[in-house]
Design a protein around this motif. Sequence first.
Motif, PDB file in Angstrom:
ATOM      1  N   SER A 238       0.828  -1.204   0.000  1.00  0.00           N
ATOM      2  CA  SER A 238       0.000   0.000   0.000  1.00  0.00           C
ATOM      3  C   SER A 238       0.865   1.257   0.000  1.00  0.00           C
ATOM      4  CB  SER A 238      -0.933  -0.052   1.199  1.00  0.00           C
ATOM      5  OG  SER A 238      -1.314   1.229   1.562  1.00  0.00           O
ATOM      6  N   THR A 239       1.947   1.245   0.782  1.00  0.00           N
ATOM      7  CA  THR A 239       2.837   2.408   0.815  1.00  0.00           C
ATOM      8  C   THR A 239       3.451   2.655  -0.552  1.00  0.00           C
ATOM      9  OG1 THR A 239       3.386   1.723   3.039  1.00  0.00           O
ATOM     10  CG2 THR A 239       4.718   3.457   2.103  1.00  0.00           C
ATOM     11  N   ASN A 240       3.650   1.592  -1.312  1.00  0.00           N
ATOM     12  CA  ASN A 240       4.217   1.746  -2.646  1.00  0.00           C
ATOM     13  C   ASN A 240       3.152   2.000  -3.701  1.00  0.00           C
ATOM     14  OD1 ASN A 240       7.069   1.587  -2.465  1.00  0.00           O
ATOM     15  ND2 ASN A 240       6.835  -0.520  -1.799  1.00  0.00           N
ATOM     16  N   GLY A 241       1.890   1.971  -3.290  1.00  0.00           N
ATOM     17  CA  GLY A 241       0.806   2.260  -4.230  1.00  0.00           C
ATOM     18  C   GLY A 241       0.654   1.240  -5.336  1.00  0.00           C
ATOM     19  N   VAL A 242       0.985  -0.021  -5.074  1.00  0.00           N
ATOM     20  CA  VAL A 242       0.908  -1.012  -6.140  1.00  0.00           C
ATOM     21  C   VAL A 242      -0.321  -1.912  -6.048  1.00  0.00           C
ATOM     22  CG1 VAL A 242       3.369  -1.058  -6.615  1.00  0.00           C
ATOM     23  CG2 VAL A 242       2.432  -2.572  -4.874  1.00  0.00           C
ATOM     24  N   VAL A 243      -1.130  -1.770  -4.976  1.00  0.00           N
ATOM     25  CA  VAL A 243      -2.352  -2.582  -4.903  1.00  0.00           C
ATOM     26  C   VAL A 243      -3.583  -1.707  -5.008  1.00  0.00           C
ATOM     27  CG1 VAL A 243      -1.714  -4.677  -3.689  1.00  0.00           C
ATOM     28  CG2 VAL A 243      -2.068  -2.575  -2.405  1.00  0.00           C
ATOM     29  N   ALA A 244      -4.619  -2.267  -5.632  1.00  0.00           N
ATOM     30  CA  ALA A 244      -5.878  -1.549  -5.762  1.00  0.00           C
ATOM     31  C   ALA A 244      -6.825  -2.019  -4.661  1.00  0.00           C
ATOM     32  CB  ALA A 244      -6.486  -1.831  -7.123  1.00  0.00           C
ATOM     33  N   PRO A 245      -7.658  -1.113  -4.129  1.00  0.00           N
ATOM     34  CA  PRO A 245      -8.637  -1.533  -3.136  1.00  0.00           C
ATOM     35  C   PRO A 245      -9.579  -2.576  -3.744  1.00  0.00           C
ATOM     36  CG  PRO A 245      -8.521   0.857  -3.252  1.00  0.00           C
ATOM     37  CD  PRO A 245      -7.712   0.324  -4.382  1.00  0.00           C
ATOM     38  N   LEU A 246     -10.103  -3.429  -2.888  1.00  0.00           N
ATOM     39  CA  LEU A 246     -10.971  -4.509  -3.352  1.00  0.00           C
ATOM     40  C   LEU A 246     -12.298  -4.370  -2.616  1.00  0.00           C
ATOM     41  CD1 LEU A 246     -10.682  -7.182  -5.064  1.00  0.00           C
ATOM     42  CD2 LEU A 246     -10.339  -8.330  -2.880  1.00  0.00           C
ATOM     43  N   GLU A 247     -13.391  -4.438  -3.348  1.00  0.00           N
ATOM     44  CA  GLU A 247     -14.688  -4.317  -2.685  1.00  0.00           C
ATOM     45  C   GLU A 247     -15.287  -5.694  -2.484  1.00  0.00           C
ATOM     46  OE1 GLU A 247     -16.416  -1.428  -1.428  1.00  0.00           O
ATOM     47  OE2 GLU A 247     -17.238  -3.235  -0.526  1.00  0.00           O
TER      48      GLU A 247
ATOM     49  N   THR B 219      -9.382   0.202   4.558  1.00  0.00           N
ATOM     50  CA  THR B 219      -9.762  -0.233   3.225  1.00  0.00           C
ATOM     51  C   THR B 219      -9.361  -1.693   3.020  1.00  0.00           C
ATOM     52  OG1 THR B 219      -9.248   1.995   2.493  1.00  0.00           O
ATOM     53  CG2 THR B 219      -9.591   0.350   0.778  1.00  0.00           C
ATOM     54  N   VAL B 220     -10.272  -2.465   2.416  1.00  0.00           N
ATOM     55  CA  VAL B 220      -9.942  -3.872   2.130  1.00  0.00           C
ATOM     56  C   VAL B 220      -9.137  -3.939   0.835  1.00  0.00           C
ATOM     57  CG1 VAL B 220     -10.889  -6.133   1.565  1.00  0.00           C
ATOM     58  CG2 VAL B 220     -11.995  -4.710   3.299  1.00  0.00           C
ATOM     59  N   TYR B 221      -8.020  -4.680   0.861  1.00  0.00           N
ATOM     60  CA  TYR B 221      -7.169  -4.809  -0.317  1.00  0.00           C
ATOM     61  C   TYR B 221      -7.002  -6.256  -0.761  1.00  0.00           C
ATOM     62  CZ  TYR B 221      -5.480   0.003   0.190  1.00  0.00           C
ATOM     63  OH  TYR B 221      -5.383   1.361   0.264  1.00  0.00           O
ATOM     64  N   MET B 222      -7.437  -7.203   0.079  1.00  0.00           N
ATOM     65  CA  MET B 222      -7.050  -8.581  -0.188  1.00  0.00           C
ATOM     66  C   MET B 222      -8.261  -9.487  -0.103  1.00  0.00           C
ATOM     67  SD  MET B 222      -4.240 -10.826   1.905  1.00  0.00           S
ATOM     68  CE  MET B 222      -5.308 -11.248   3.263  1.00  0.00           C
ATOM     69  N   LEU B 223      -8.304 -10.472  -1.001  1.00  0.00           N
ATOM     70  CA  LEU B 223      -9.291 -11.521  -0.849  1.00  0.00           C
ATOM     71  C   LEU B 223      -8.628 -12.653  -0.077  1.00  0.00           C
ATOM     72  CD1 LEU B 223     -12.202 -12.573  -2.116  1.00  0.00           C
ATOM     73  CD2 LEU B 223     -10.571 -14.378  -2.656  1.00  0.00           C
TER      74      LEU B 223
ATOM     75  N   ASP C 150     -14.004  -9.443 -10.331  1.00  0.00           N
ATOM     76  CA  ASP C 150     -15.017 -10.487 -10.456  1.00  0.00           C
ATOM     77  C   ASP C 150     -14.411 -11.844 -10.101  1.00  0.00           C
ATOM     78  OD1 ASP C 150     -17.641 -11.445 -11.333  1.00  0.00           O
ATOM     79  OD2 ASP C 150     -16.478 -12.414 -12.931  1.00  0.00           O
ATOM     80  N   PHE C 151     -13.218 -12.110 -10.625  1.00  0.00           N
ATOM     81  CA  PHE C 151     -12.559 -13.398 -10.380  1.00  0.00           C
ATOM     82  C   PHE C 151     -12.328 -13.613  -8.888  1.00  0.00           C
ATOM     83  CE2 PHE C 151      -8.383 -15.816 -10.418  1.00  0.00           C
ATOM     84  CZ  PHE C 151      -8.958 -17.038 -10.690  1.00  0.00           C
ATOM     85  N   LEU C 152     -11.863 -12.558  -8.223  1.00  0.00           N
ATOM     86  CA  LEU C 152     -11.553 -12.697  -6.807  1.00  0.00           C
ATOM     87  C   LEU C 152     -12.813 -12.798  -5.957  1.00  0.00           C
ATOM     88  CD1 LEU C 152      -8.685 -12.257  -7.613  1.00  0.00           C
ATOM     89  CD2 LEU C 152      -8.445 -10.477  -5.908  1.00  0.00           C
ATOM     90  N   VAL C 153     -13.649 -11.756  -6.051  1.00  0.00           N
ATOM     91  CA  VAL C 153     -14.767 -11.660  -5.115  1.00  0.00           C
ATOM     92  C   VAL C 153     -15.833 -12.718  -5.408  1.00  0.00           C
ATOM     93  CG1 VAL C 153     -16.592 -10.164  -4.265  1.00  0.00           C
ATOM     94  CG2 VAL C 153     -14.348  -9.219  -4.801  1.00  0.00           C
ATOM     95  N   ASN C 154     -16.186 -12.851  -6.689  1.00  0.00           N
ATOM     96  CA  ASN C 154     -17.317 -13.721  -7.007  1.00  0.00           C
ATOM     97  C   ASN C 154     -16.911 -15.152  -7.304  1.00  0.00           C
ATOM     98  OD1 ASN C 154     -18.795 -11.386  -6.805  1.00  0.00           O
ATOM     99  ND2 ASN C 154     -18.692 -10.968  -9.009  1.00  0.00           N
TER     100      ASN C 154
END
Lengths: 404, 534
Positions: free
Chosen positions: A110-119, A140-144, A311-315
């Motif tokens: 997150s500090t490096n700004g390389v991950v996107a938030p995940l809903e 903020t959730v970032y990981m499944l 979609d792949f991760l969450v669903n």
Amino acid sequence: MKVNKRGIAAAGAIAIVSTLSLAGCSTGTSGNDSADSGDAGTSKLVVWVDAERVDALKDAAASYEDKTGVTVQLVGKSVDDMKDDFIQQVPTGKGPDVVMGAHDWLGELSTNGVVAPLELGDSADDYLPVALQAATYDGTVYMLPYAVENIAVLRNADLVPTAPTSFDDMISKGTFVVEQGAEGNPYHLYPFQTAFGAPVFGTDDSGSYDSTDLQLGSEGGFAFADWLAAQGTAGTLNTDIDGEIAKQQFLDGKAAFWLTGPWNVGAATDAGINVEIDPVPSPTGETASPFAGVKGFFVSAESKNKVAANDFLVNYLGTEEVQLALFKAGNVLPALTAAADTAASDKIVAGFQAVGADAVPMPAIPAMGAVWQYWGVAEAAIINGADPKTTWQKLVDDVAAAIK
Amino acid sequence: MTETVEPTAPQTTRQRRAARIAEAASVPIGWILLKILLLAVVDAVAVYAVFVLFTHAEWLILAVVVAVTVLVNYIYFSRKRVPAKYLTPGIIFLVVFQVFTLLYTGYIGFTNYGTGHNGSKEQAVSSLLASAQERVEDSPTFPVTVVEQFGTYGLLVTDPDSGDALLGTADQPLQQVQAEFDGGKAVAVDGWTTLPLATVFTLSEELENLSVPFSDDPNDGSLRAPDGQSGYLYVSTLEYDADADAITDTQTGTVYADIGTGAFTADDGTELLPGWQVTVGFDNFVRAVTDSSIRGPLISVTIWTFVFAIISVASTFFLGLLLALVFNNTRMRFRNGYRIIMILPYAFPAFLSALVWAGMMNESFGFINQVIFGGADIPWLTDPTLAKVSILIVNLWLGFPYMFLVCMGALQGIPEDVNEAAVMDGANPWQIFRRIKLPLLLVTVAPLLISSFAFNFNNFNLIYMLTGGGPRFSDVSIPVGHTDILISMVYKVAFTGQTRDYGLASAFTILIFLVVATISIVSFRKTKALEELN
């Protein structure tokens, strides 16, 4: 002159090689570009996976492809380089769309700004609380999450048939080993530390770790340091015992208790040992909470396929079926509550799940890096006879100074 | 043929041209064809590379490839430029594999590249804004269908409470519409094309920017659909103002401005991370020598690095030389068998050997204490002095076979009659060795000793695998230990914990390079003096 001509031909041959290599360098790097992030207009997810789990995900990837038409390309990578490669490649527009990793990478990613938030949406409630807490950074959730790991005591039930009630009870019943090493191993000693009421960081209102609230220096911390010194003198804890030696002692039946994680259970059962999983016996009577490590999937901040990745991760990866498939491959407790309950029909998994109920997520905040740096060495020094009070105080001072 | 090339008298222009044509005609046709064929392959590869680079808009590399290809063609088709024909391939390799790496490391040393300063400013801004999205508390999940009209994307939303269909775009807040439903979810609306999920998956960027205001009041938040199927209401806590080049926290009102340090910084000095990469001039070099936490251990680590490198070279050289002298003696039987055993340590990977030694030197369980010393508690790797001794012992074990091989080769290169002449003159074996063999040997071996010094100066593997630099200094606040050498200290300063500092590490690397280069140059000068002995 003949020699000259032959020389020219040879030089020409070398020139080919060098041009090839020059062009190879350039095409190589830019060639990756298209392979890794996918051109706009095609839906292809590149997923970096721990090389040992590629097979576990293969079926899931194939059936997702059948269902949605999105190609999922699994790339097996060594766990050791995955994080650094990801951090370095994402800003250049390369790197995968999705990466498998551990929750304690989160602060750095997150500090490096390389991950996107995940809903996760409303499915957030379907995960074990510890997994959800670990997947959240700064609110903020970032990981499944897909698996929760924590340590527990492996007991050789042939040597000691019943579970000990306290730490002293355990020591009296048989030899206890735990991985240490010259620079200590605070991860494995943390349950005892929490039993003395000294977590590393306090938590804020939202339940996230608060780096300004360093709890190491609390009264409990010093009590724990005294206890460490006593165990060092008694020989219960020994910094000469590293992971391999601890394992050997348990497998040889010399040690009846081994404080370790699910990753070592296979070796013990393979060696024909009748393993039972016990909670970590507390030296104080308070609960001994180990760290929980949560594994999961992150979406790259520069992914061109974020919609498909989400979609792949969450669903998909968040379904009970896939979580159970991953469980079968790794034998680590699934992060999805429903899948975890199904998996707990196995007594070993149930044992770890019971211990995991008391576990706390390992802090992912960057300040934790400063803690690891001094923590183990201080503990090792105390075990080896350094004055507990001054050594622990120095640890607290060093960490506080480094965090500032 | 040679007569035409080396004329006895100066030629006129006509004569020279004639000579050239004659020479060209005398070259076998096969060679010319081969040359053309090889260059054709080079050009074909270059054209392919240009094509690939063009599609990826890598203009700089493209220009370099074109320039190099043109140059190569010119050199090899030209009748002159004979030296260039030999030098060009080597120079290309030199540039690709040496000069580029060196310059790039140098460049990194002048930037703040590291954790939190990893990418470009645009990436930092978009990452900050993305993570500042907070889901509106207790807001429901909205089933969403992505629709399109004349290139404008919209979200067709089903209100989960009332079951009504709502439509909105990035500019147009949600409005109620008449829509077709499928199983309680609005799936189509007049005038708009419903996009199938497979298409939606390809619209990542469009969907990321598609944030539909819930109403005219921005405090109600806006609707986003991260997976193209479910929408959630978000409010943003950060706002980016491109004109002022600043980010404002909408909750606290704090303004974070770009002050040139590679991160948005508030007036009180708090930074928003991620930031981005900027060049910082000599900051890294200044930090490398002035940062109080680094400067303390730096001196003792530097001293130990020199001690370690010098003793390692000396000890391995003398043991190797001694063994080479012994096994070079023709009176010894089974010499070859012994020699093979001698070079075995050289055949194992050094880091593996170091790990095995670390296991053997374990205080309570190691082979050395348990078996050789009968259960003694000798702290081989945990006592500061003994750890240094252990490192030197293990490095001696690892390093002597190399010196043994080198010395044996050099000894065999010394003619036997030198020996015989000395014996005739009445010299004893020690005198022969000291006055004749050693000086002759040193001429060959001295450059290798210098490179061996440079190698040991940066012998990271051994330190990292055997002691990890430990035992730690008890009085400094960075994780550096008694056996750390400069390169392992750099590794720890720059890469341990959760922060990476590539800029600082590169600066250190340059400093170490300067030290090793200076020592090497001076030593090579001295070596020349040795050669004059002969």
